[in-house]
Each structure stands twice: as C-alpha cells, then as structure tokens.
Design a protein around this motif. Structure first.
Motif, PDB file in Angstrom:
ATOM      1  N   LEU A  71       0.836  -1.192   0.000  1.00  0.00           N
ATOM      2  CA  LEU A  71       0.000   0.000   0.000  1.00  0.00           C
ATOM      3  C   LEU A  71       0.873   1.244   0.000  1.00  0.00           C
ATOM      4  O   LEU A  71       1.917   1.285   0.667  1.00  0.00           O
ATOM      5  N   LEU A  72       0.445   2.251  -0.752  1.00  0.00           N
ATOM      6  CA  LEU A  72       1.045   3.578  -0.679  1.00  0.00           C
ATOM      7  C   LEU A  72       0.083   4.439   0.126  1.00  0.00           C
ATOM      8  O   LEU A  72      -1.113   4.525  -0.214  1.00  0.00           O
ATOM      9  N   VAL A  73       0.585   5.063   1.181  1.00  0.00           N
ATOM     10  CA  VAL A  73      -0.262   5.764   2.146  1.00  0.00           C
ATOM     11  C   VAL A  73       0.278   7.169   2.382  1.00  0.00           C
ATOM     12  O   VAL A  73       1.496   7.357   2.512  1.00  0.00           O
ATOM     13  N   ILE A  74      -0.623   8.144   2.430  1.00  0.00           N
ATOM     14  CA  ILE A  74      -0.256   9.458   2.957  1.00  0.00           C
ATOM     15  C   ILE A  74      -0.585   9.443   4.441  1.00  0.00           C
ATOM     16  O   ILE A  74      -1.733   9.271   4.841  1.00  0.00           O
ATOM     17  N   ASP A  75       0.455   9.616   5.255  1.00  0.00           N
ATOM     18  CA  ASP A  75       0.313   9.639   6.710  1.00  0.00           C
ATOM     19  C   ASP A  75       0.856  10.972   7.201  1.00  0.00           C
ATOM     20  O   ASP A  75       2.071  11.200   7.197  1.00  0.00           O
ATOM     21  N   GLY A  76      -0.050  11.867   7.597  1.00  0.00           N
ATOM     22  CA  GLY A  76       0.395  13.208   7.926  1.00  0.00           C
ATOM     23  C   GLY A  76       0.955  13.873   6.689  1.00  0.00           C
ATOM     24  O   GLY A  76       0.294  13.971   5.659  1.00  0.00           O
ATOM     25  N   ASP A  77       2.207  14.301   6.741  1.00  0.00           N
ATOM     26  CA  ASP A  77       2.857  14.907   5.579  1.00  0.00           C
ATOM     27  C   ASP A  77       3.785  13.938   4.861  1.00  0.00           C
ATOM     28  O   ASP A  77       4.535  14.342   3.977  1.00  0.00           O
ATOM     29  N   ASP A  78       3.749  12.661   5.227  1.00  0.00           N
ATOM     30  CA  ASP A  78       4.671  11.676   4.682  1.00  0.00           C
ATOM     31  C   ASP A  78       3.977  10.720   3.709  1.00  0.00           C
ATOM     32  O   ASP A  78       2.791  10.395   3.875  1.00  0.00           O
ATOM     33  N   LEU A  79       4.733  10.257   2.732  1.00  0.00           N
ATOM     34  CA  LEU A  79       4.306   9.154   1.876  1.00  0.00           C
ATOM     35  C   LEU A  79       5.008   7.889   2.351  1.00  0.00           C
ATOM     36  O   LEU A  79       6.242   7.863   2.483  1.00  0.00           O
ATOM     37  N   LEU A  80       4.227   6.848   2.631  1.00  0.00           N
ATOM     38  CA  LEU A  80       4.759   5.590   3.138  1.00  0.00           C
ATOM     39  C   LEU A  80       4.396   4.453   2.197  1.00  0.00           C
ATOM     40  O   LEU A  80       3.328   4.454   1.586  1.00  0.00           O
ATOM     41  N   PRO A 108      11.036   0.279   1.679  1.00  0.00           N
ATOM     42  CA  PRO A 108      11.795   1.443   1.196  1.00  0.00           C
ATOM     43  C   PRO A 108      11.145   2.075  -0.021  1.00  0.00           C
ATOM     44  O   PRO A 108      10.495   1.410  -0.822  1.00  0.00           O
ATOM     45  N   LEU A 109      11.337   3.375  -0.151  1.00  0.00           N
ATOM     46  CA  LEU A 109      10.862   4.140  -1.290  1.00  0.00           C
ATOM     47  C   LEU A 109      12.052   4.629  -2.106  1.00  0.00           C
ATOM     48  O   LEU A 109      13.163   4.749  -1.576  1.00  0.00           O
ATOM     49  N   PRO A 110      11.864   4.917  -3.379  1.00  0.00           N
ATOM     50  CA  PRO A 110      12.969   5.475  -4.174  1.00  0.00           C
ATOM     51  C   PRO A 110      13.433   6.816  -3.604  1.00  0.00           C
ATOM     52  O   PRO A 110      12.725   7.463  -2.825  1.00  0.00           O
ATOM     53  N   ALA A 111      14.592   7.243  -4.039  1.00  0.00           N
ATOM     54  CA  ALA A 111      15.128   8.543  -3.619  1.00  0.00           C
ATOM     55  C   ALA A 111      14.502   9.630  -4.488  1.00  0.00           C
ATOM     56  O   ALA A 111      14.927   9.855  -5.616  1.00  0.00           O
ATOM     57  N   TRP A 112      13.473  10.275  -3.966  1.00  0.00           N
ATOM     58  CA  TRP A 112      12.825  11.364  -4.685  1.00  0.00           C
ATOM     59  C   TRP A 112      13.609  12.659  -4.477  1.00  0.00           C
ATOM     60  O   TRP A 112      14.396  12.775  -3.526  1.00  0.00           O
ATOM     61  N   PRO A 113      13.390  13.666  -5.318  1.00  0.00           N
ATOM     62  CA  PRO A 113      14.033  14.964  -5.092  1.00  0.00           C
ATOM     63  C   PRO A 113      13.712  15.490  -3.695  1.00  0.00           C
ATOM     64  O   PRO A 113      12.601  15.289  -3.184  1.00  0.00           O
ATOM     65  N   GLU A 114      14.670  16.145  -3.077  1.00  0.00           N
ATOM     66  CA  GLU A 114      14.461  16.653  -1.720  1.00  0.00           C
ATOM     67  C   GLU A 114      13.278  17.616  -1.691  1.00  0.00           C
ATOM     68  O   GLU A 114      13.166  18.522  -2.509  1.00  0.00           O
ATOM     69  N   GLY A 115      12.376  17.387  -0.736  1.00  0.00           N
ATOM     70  CA  GLY A 115      11.195  18.231  -0.602  1.00  0.00           C
ATOM     71  C   GLY A 115      10.236  18.127  -1.764  1.00  0.00           C
ATOM     72  O   GLY A 115       9.498  19.085  -2.054  1.00  0.00           O
ATOM     73  N   ALA A 116      10.205  16.970  -2.426  1.00  0.00           N
ATOM     74  CA  ALA A 116       9.372  16.823  -3.632  1.00  0.00           C
ATOM     75  C   ALA A 116       7.899  17.057  -3.332  1.00  0.00           C
ATOM     76  O   ALA A 116       7.186  17.694  -4.118  1.00  0.00           O
ATOM     77  N   PHE A 117       7.415  16.531  -2.206  1.00  0.00           N
ATOM     78  CA  PHE A 117       5.989  16.613  -1.889  1.00  0.00           C
ATOM     79  C   PHE A 117       5.776  17.521  -0.671  1.00  0.00           C
ATOM     80  O   PHE A 117       6.428  17.347   0.356  1.00  0.00           O
ATOM     81  N   VAL A 118       4.857  18.467  -0.821  1.00  0.00           N
ATOM     82  CA  VAL A 118       4.561  19.438   0.228  1.00  0.00           C
ATOM     83  C   VAL A 118       3.098  19.270   0.644  1.00  0.00           C
ATOM     84  O   VAL A 118       2.187  19.554  -0.120  1.00  0.00           O
ATOM     85  N   GLU A 119       2.882  18.768   1.844  1.00  0.00           N
ATOM     86  CA  GLU A 119       1.532  18.534   2.362  1.00  0.00           C
ATOM     87  C   GLU A 119       0.657  17.775   1.364  1.00  0.00           C
ATOM     88  O   GLU A 119      -0.374  18.267   0.906  1.00  0.00           O
ATOM     89  N   PRO A 120       1.038  16.551   1.004  1.00  0.00           N
ATOM     90  CA  PRO A 120       0.187  15.754   0.112  1.00  0.00           C
ATOM     91  C   PRO A 120      -1.138  15.433   0.771  1.00  0.00           C
ATOM     92  O   PRO A 120      -1.204  15.200   1.986  1.00  0.00           O
ATOM     93  N   ILE A 121      -2.202  15.426  -0.036  1.00  0.00           N
ATOM     94  CA  ILE A 121      -3.530  15.190   0.538  1.00  0.00           C
ATOM     95  C   ILE A 121      -4.338  14.121  -0.179  1.00  0.00           C
ATOM     96  O   ILE A 121      -5.346  13.656   0.359  1.00  0.00           O
ATOM     97  N   ALA A 122      -3.955  13.720  -1.397  1.00  0.00           N
ATOM     98  CA  ALA A 122      -4.774  12.753  -2.126  1.00  0.00           C
ATOM     99  C   ALA A 122      -3.918  11.984  -3.121  1.00  0.00           C
ATOM    100  O   ALA A 122      -2.882  12.468  -3.588  1.00  0.00           O
ATOM    101  N   LEU A 123      -4.379  10.758  -3.436  1.00  0.00           N
ATOM    102  CA  LEU A 123      -3.703   9.868  -4.371  1.00  0.00           C
ATOM    103  C   LEU A 123      -4.707   9.339  -5.394  1.00  0.00           C
ATOM    104  O   LEU A 123      -5.882   9.164  -5.090  1.00  0.00           O
ATOM    105  N   ALA A 124      -4.219   9.071  -6.595  1.00  0.00           N
ATOM    106  CA  ALA A 124      -5.025   8.401  -7.608  1.00  0.00           C
ATOM    107  C   ALA A 124      -4.094   7.594  -8.486  1.00  0.00           C
ATOM    108  O   ALA A 124      -2.915   7.939  -8.646  1.00  0.00           O
ATOM    109  N   ARG A 125      -4.632   6.537  -9.077  1.00  0.00           N
ATOM    110  CA  ARG A 125      -3.812   5.676  -9.934  1.00  0.00           C
ATOM    111  C   ARG A 125      -4.493   5.471 -11.269  1.00  0.00           C
ATOM    112  O   ARG A 125      -5.687   5.162 -11.338  1.00  0.00           O
ATOM    113  N   ALA A 126      -3.733   5.647 -12.350  1.00  0.00           N
ATOM    114  CA  ALA A 126      -4.248   5.436 -13.693  1.00  0.00           C
ATOM    115  C   ALA A 126      -4.229   3.946 -14.024  1.00  0.00           C
ATOM    116  O   ALA A 126      -3.506   3.153 -13.407  1.00  0.00           O
TER     117      ALA A 126
END
Length: 292
Positions: free
Chosen positions: A215-224, A234-252
């Motif tokens: 599962l990919l989960v937004i928990d607070g301000d984190d993606l888990l 483990p997650l890939p190494a994304w650009p530093e500060g890539a996501f700012v207060e994520p609130i929703a997910l969708a998958r194509a």
C-alpha cells in the motif's frame, strides 16, 4: 489533531479531475495529453450557501461525484457541469452526533468512490458508527452502512481516504491510524496498522494499492509504502522536498500514480515503479491561463 482535507483527484483515461475548495468548491477536468482544461465546474447550492469540493470520483461514463463537505452532500455532475443528483440527507447540526450518525445522513463527507453501480462515502469529523455508507448510483437511495472492523458497535475514526480497486476496498481510518480492508460487498477483511514506533500517532488520509499488494499511504505529511502486515518498505530517492503537504492519491489504469499536494493546488506523478516523474498540473498556472 486531524488535518482538514479539502480537495481530491480522480483519473479516467487521459483525463484528470481536481477538486478544489475555496468560497465555492470547484472541479477542474483537465486533458493530460495537452494540459488543457476540458471543463470547470463550480459547486453551487440552491440556497446560495457556501460549498466545498472535499473529494472527487469519476465513473466510466464521466459522471463526477463531488463531496460537498460543508453541506453534508455528495453531488453528481455531468462532465459539463450539470448537477443531476445528490446523495445524503441534510439534518440540523446539534452538539451531539445522534442525528448525524444515521443511514442516509452524511456528516462532513471527505472521501468518495464508485464501483458496480454503488457510491461509497466516508464521512465524519468525529467517530461515527455509520462513517462509511453506500448509495445506489442511479437513484440516490441509501443502501446501508459498512461495519468498522466488522463489529456491530465499532466506530470509524473520521476517515479521510477511500479507494476501490479490482481486489477490494481500502479505507484510511484516520483517527485509528489504520487502513481498513473490505470486500466489494462490504465485508470486513482486516486492517493494516501504521504504528510509528514511538514517533507519534499515525494519521492516514489517503491510500492506494500497488501492483505487488503493498500500500502507498499518505500519513500526515509523509508518503509511506507498507505491506499488508504493516511493515515499512523502502521508497525510491525522490528529489528533496518533492511533496509538500500531500492530501490525495489516484492511480491510472496504466499504473502511473498521481499525488495532489501543496494545499491541493499541484499534481505530481510517479511511475508504476514509484520513480519520480515530475509535476503534471499546477492549478495556479491553470487558473492564470483561464483568466487571460
């Protein structure tokens, strides 16, 4: 403290829908191929009340289902903005939860999903027995509620995220810090605990399932990324500060994952392997082009 979540995204083929809440809720339907706004819907109330766009779902016919959180309704629109139906019964809001914890009454709906002719709605600012309800898509009639943890007297903890895929139903049960799992028929299957090992209470607000079952989960301000046993992956190494207060997910359907962040004003994309793929929609840029 649970962060108030307003806004959501939904994907249908080459279209992305973005729900955005201001004085009146709005929904933008954008063609991802050329980044063009296909439709802009302003959520209006017959009584001229303020409205929200707290969550969004799109069905195969391109009908849009918008959670008007402020008015305790889900509104159904055509792709061109005509409201054709609403779901939920309005009640007077008193100090207690008795009147708001009934079948057919949606107390501050914040997550919606559609599957097989049924609208699922997650709601509640507090713990509610009937915090996950179902409605007939075509008539708006309530079809009853789903039992939290499969038990008669358990209450949902102000759930903020809901997704239905080919496997079943996933609910981000925010105040309980878990992901609850159900069958398409509403039978409880199990839950995924997101305990933080002494780092504070988990507060999941969005969830989706990956190809391998994690599962990919937004928990607070984190993606888990977590397994069904709750183990962190483990997650890939994304650009530093890539996501700012994520609130929703969708998958194509092709597997790409879309993340709504920055106060609901930006959509970023991950490939199916979760590698970062960049910004696909900046709502402020979209609004600027519309005003030119």
């Amino acid at each position: 403290m649970v962060r108030a979540v307003f806004g959501g995204i939904a994907i249908l083929r080459n279209l992305i829908g973005i729900a955005h809440g201001e004085a009146h809720g709005q929904v933008f339907l954008i063609d991802l191929n050329d980044r063009r706004v296909v439709s802009r819907i302003v959520v209006r109330d017959p009584g001229d009340a303020f409205t929200d766009a707290g969550a969004l779902a799109i069905d195969a016919s391109c009908s849009l289902y918008v959670a008007d959180t402020r008015n305790d309704l889900v509104r159904r629109y055509t792709a061109f903005g005509r409201q054709v139906l609403s779901y939920g019964q309005r009640v007077e809001r008193g100090p207690g939860a008795v009147e708001r914890d009934r079948v057919g009454v949606l107390d501050r709906p914040r997550a919606v999903a559609v599957h097989a002719g049924v609208l699922w709605v997650a709601c509640g600012d507090r713990k509610l027995l009937r915090g996950l309800q179902r409605f007939d898509l075509s008539t708006g009639e309530p079809l009853g509620f789903v039992r939290a943890f499969g038990e008669v007297d358990r209450r949902f903890g102000a759930p903020r995220g809901l997704v239905i895929d080919e496997v079943g139903v996933l609910l981000a049960d925010t105040l309980h810090g878990v992901i609850q799992r159900f069958t398409h028929a509403g039978r409880y299957v199990g839950d995924v605990h997101l305990g933080r090992d002494g780092e504070g209470a988990a507060r999941p607000i969005a969830v989706l399932r990956l190809d391998d079952g994690d599962l990919l989960v937004i928990d607070g301000d984190d993606l888990l990324r977590v397994s069904l046993s709750g183990a962190r992956r483990p997650l890939p190494a994304w650009p530093e500060g890539a996501f700012v207060e994520p609130i929703a997910l969708a998958r194509a359907a092709a597997g790409a994952i879309y993340v709504l962040d920055r106060h609901g004003e930006r959509v970023q994309r991950l490939r199916a392997d979760l590698q970062y793929d960049g910004v696909v929609v900046d709502l402020q840029e979209v609004l600027g082009r519309l005003e030119e």
